[in-house]
Design a protein around this motif. Structure first.
Motif, mmCIF file in Angstrom:
data_model
loop_
_atom_site.group_PDB
_atom_site.id
_atom_site.type_symbol
_atom_site.label_atom_id
_atom_site.label_comp_id
_atom_site.label_asym_id
_atom_site.label_seq_id
_atom_site.Cartn_x
_atom_site.Cartn_y
_atom_site.Cartn_z
ATOM 1 N N LEU A 8 -3.587 -106.338 34.692
ATOM 2 C CA LEU A 8 -2.622 -106.245 33.591
ATOM 3 C C LEU A 8 -3.325 -105.922 32.274
ATOM 4 C CD1 LEU A 8 -0.257 -109.220 34.501
ATOM 5 C CD2 LEU A 8 0.369 -106.789 34.426
ATOM 6 N N THR A 9 -4.555 -106.419 32.123
ATOM 7 C CA THR A 9 -5.305 -106.134 30.894
ATOM 8 C C THR A 9 -5.661 -104.654 30.794
ATOM 9 O OG1 THR A 9 -6.218 -108.368 30.792
ATOM 10 C CG2 THR A 9 -7.400 -106.646 29.590
ATOM 11 N N VAL A 10 -6.219 -104.086 31.874
ATOM 12 C CA VAL A 10 -6.601 -102.672 31.810
ATOM 13 C C VAL A 10 -5.364 -101.774 31.737
ATOM 14 C CG1 VAL A 10 -8.779 -103.080 32.997
ATOM 15 C CG2 VAL A 10 -6.800 -102.388 34.324
ATOM 16 N N LEU A 11 -4.286 -102.198 32.377
ATOM 17 C CA LEU A 11 -3.052 -101.416 32.299
ATOM 18 C C LEU A 11 -2.459 -101.521 30.901
ATOM 19 C CD1 LEU A 11 -1.125 -99.604 33.787
ATOM 20 C CD2 LEU A 11 0.007 -101.625 34.741
ATOM 21 N N GLY A 12 -2.550 -102.692 30.280
ATOM 22 C CA GLY A 12 -2.081 -102.844 28.905
ATOM 23 C C GLY A 12 -2.859 -101.953 27.948
ATOM 24 N N ARG A 13 -4.158 -101.826 28.153
ATOM 25 C CA ARG A 13 -4.956 -100.918 27.324
ATOM 26 C C ARG A 13 -4.515 -99.472 27.521
ATOM 27 N NH1 ARG A 13 -10.799 -103.409 29.073
ATOM 28 N NH2 ARG A 13 -10.797 -105.284 27.735
ATOM 29 N N ALA A 14 -4.198 -99.126 28.772
ATOM 30 C CA ALA A 14 -3.730 -97.764 29.054
ATOM 31 C C ALA A 14 -2.402 -97.492 28.357
ATOM 32 C CB ALA A 14 -3.596 -97.565 30.563
ATOM 33 N N VAL A 15 -1.526 -98.465 28.330
ATOM 34 C CA VAL A 15 -0.249 -98.322 27.621
ATOM 35 C C VAL A 15 -0.509 -98.098 26.136
ATOM 36 C CG1 VAL A 15 1.853 -99.539 26.919
ATOM 37 C CG2 VAL A 15 1.086 -99.642 29.314
ATOM 38 N N ALA A 16 -1.434 -98.861 25.568
ATOM 39 C CA ALA A 16 -1.764 -98.719 24.144
ATOM 40 C C ALA A 16 -2.347 -97.342 23.837
ATOM 41 C CB ALA A 16 -2.741 -99.817 23.729
ATOM 42 N N ARG A 17 -3.069 -96.756 24.814
ATOM 43 C CA ARG A 17 -3.654 -95.420 24.622
ATOM 44 C C ARG A 17 -2.652 -94.310 24.897
ATOM 45 N NH1 ARG A 17 -8.243 -97.779 27.465
ATOM 46 N NH2 ARG A 17 -7.379 -96.898 29.392
ATOM 47 N N ALA A 77 -16.403 -111.412 37.329
ATOM 48 C CA ALA A 77 -17.109 -110.190 36.935
ATOM 49 C C ALA A 77 -16.623 -109.730 35.570
ATOM 50 C CB ALA A 77 -16.869 -109.097 37.974
ATOM 51 N N PRO A 78 -17.468 -109.022 34.806
ATOM 52 C CA PRO A 78 -17.038 -108.519 33.497
ATOM 53 C C PRO A 78 -15.907 -107.510 33.640
ATOM 54 C CG PRO A 78 -19.149 -107.566 34.120
ATOM 55 C CD PRO A 78 -18.868 -108.658 35.108
ATOM 56 N N LEU A 79 -14.996 -107.524 32.693
ATOM 57 C CA LEU A 79 -13.849 -106.622 32.727
ATOM 58 C C LEU A 79 -14.267 -105.238 32.232
ATOM 59 C CD1 LEU A 79 -10.812 -106.841 33.421
ATOM 60 C CD2 LEU A 79 -10.379 -107.146 30.987
ATOM 61 N N PRO A 80 -14.020 -104.176 33.011
ATOM 62 C CA PRO A 80 -14.421 -102.841 32.572
ATOM 63 C C PRO A 80 -13.562 -102.345 31.416
ATOM 64 C CG PRO A 80 -13.148 -102.693 34.604
ATOM 65 C CD PRO A 80 -13.386 -104.159 34.343
ATOM 66 N N ASP A 81 -14.147 -101.504 30.579
ATOM 67 C CA ASP A 81 -13.422 -100.886 29.460
ATOM 68 C C ASP A 81 -14.050 -99.526 29.195
ATOM 69 O OD1 ASP A 81 -11.793 -100.330 27.349
ATOM 70 O OD2 ASP A 81 -12.625 -101.847 25.991
ATOM 71 N N ALA A 82 -13.797 -98.597 30.118
ATOM 72 C CA ALA A 82 -14.432 -97.277 30.072
ATOM 73 C C ALA A 82 -13.635 -96.255 29.278
ATOM 74 C CB ALA A 82 -14.651 -96.767 31.495
ATOM 75 N N GLY A 83 -12.463 -96.634 28.793
ATOM 76 C CA GLY A 83 -11.681 -95.717 27.968
ATOM 77 C C GLY A 83 -10.616 -94.942 28.696
ATOM 78 N N SER A 84 -10.486 -95.133 30.010
ATOM 79 C CA SER A 84 -9.411 -94.470 30.753
ATOM 80 C C SER A 84 -8.947 -95.385 31.874
ATOM 81 C CB SER A 84 -9.870 -93.131 31.343
ATOM 82 O OG SER A 84 -10.686 -93.317 32.486
ATOM 83 N N LEU A 85 -7.681 -95.292 32.235
ATOM 84 C CA LEU A 85 -7.129 -96.137 33.280
ATOM 85 C C LEU A 85 -7.797 -95.841 34.614
ATOM 86 C CD1 LEU A 85 -5.146 -98.245 34.278
ATOM 87 C CD2 LEU A 85 -3.410 -96.437 34.489
ATOM 88 N N ARG A 86 -8.033 -94.578 34.918
ATOM 89 C CA ARG A 86 -8.654 -94.218 36.197
ATOM 90 C C ARG A 86 -10.039 -94.845 36.330
ATOM 91 N NH1 ARG A 86 -12.052 -90.573 38.769
ATOM 92 N NH2 ARG A 86 -11.299 -89.915 40.839
ATOM 93 N N ALA A 87 -10.855 -94.706 35.293
ATOM 94 C CA ALA A 87 -12.213 -95.255 35.348
ATOM 95 C C ALA A 87 -12.188 -96.772 35.462
ATOM 96 C CB ALA A 87 -12.991 -94.823 34.110
ATOM 97 N N ASP A 88 -11.308 -97.429 34.710
ATOM 98 C CA ASP A 88 -11.230 -98.887 34.762
ATOM 99 C C ASP A 88 -10.722 -99.367 36.121
ATOM 100 O OD1 ASP A 88 -12.166 -99.077 32.192
ATOM 101 O OD2 ASP A 88 -10.223 -99.484 31.276
#
Length: 210
Positions: free
Chosen positions: A141-150, A80-91
């Motif tokens: 790990l990808t969505v959590l890594g984005r959250a760390v970057a934000r 499935a496509p990886l979500p990228d909604a801009g927040s950890l909760r949404a992803d």
């Protein structure tokens, strides 16, 4: 020497198949059988008949029904496509919803049957490409890594066991509880009451130790 179809099992006019061509025909037949009847209805003689071969040709490649079922499931599994909604909760919610839709689908029913047949054997579960440890952890790990970057989480939270706790809890709803699907409020509860607090506490705890 690779085993090919026997004359008795090959319809008149069909060219003898060997190697990859025969393996593809067997897998295609197994996929068709599981799609029609689930793993419970998967039988070596039916697969052989559908593939136009004999059971010996199957057993030379897959030692038992479970091994063949896992190989057939791998032909069906998609990413499935990886979500990228801009927040950890949404992803996190979207990842759980994707998993819930998959586990609630006919393909998910086959997956649950395979898990039950494997009996938790790690070496068999690892063959389920989308269910192996690395495959399950990667999107989280990808969505959590984005959250760390934000700045939503500390880098200490980037641990596979932390990242995947939500999907493990959802899997338990299906595998342990036997639920046919998980209500959306259960997914929200997993994210809001377990996953996000754990991610935040992980960073605070490690910061205090430092």
């Amino acid at each position: 020497m690779d085993e090919a179809e026997g004359p008795a099992s090959r319809p008149a006019g069909r060219t003898r198949r060997r190697g990859a061509a025969l393996e593809e025909a067997i897998l295609r037949a197994a996929v068709d059988e599981m799609t029609a009847s689930g793993y419970a209805g998967l039988a070596m003689d039916k697969v052989a008949a559908r593939a136009g071969t004999n059971k010996n040709a199957i057993y030379r490649r897959w030692p038992n029904r479970l091994a063949l079922g896992i190989a057939a499931y791998r032909q069906l599994a998609t990413t499935a496509p990886l979500p990228d909604a801009g927040s950890l909760r949404a992803d996190a919610l979207e990842l759980l919803r994707q998993a819930n839709r998959h586990w609630s689908s006919p393909l998910g029913a086959i997956l649950r049957e395979l898990f039950a047949a494997a009996g938790g054997a790690a070496e068999l579960v690892a063959q389920l490409r989308d269910q192996s440890g690395d495959a399950v952890a990667a999107p989280w790990l990808t969505v959590l890594g984005r959250a760390v970057a934000r700045g939503e989480a500390g880098p200490e939270a980037l641990h596979p066991r932390v990242a995947t706790v939500a999907i493990v809890l959802l899997r338990n709803e299906f595998v342990v509880r036997g639920a046919p699907t998980a209500p959306d409020d259960v997914l929200v509860e997993i994210v809001d009451e377990v996953y996000l607090p754990l991610v935040r506490c992980r960073g605070l705890h490690d910061a205090d130790r430092g």
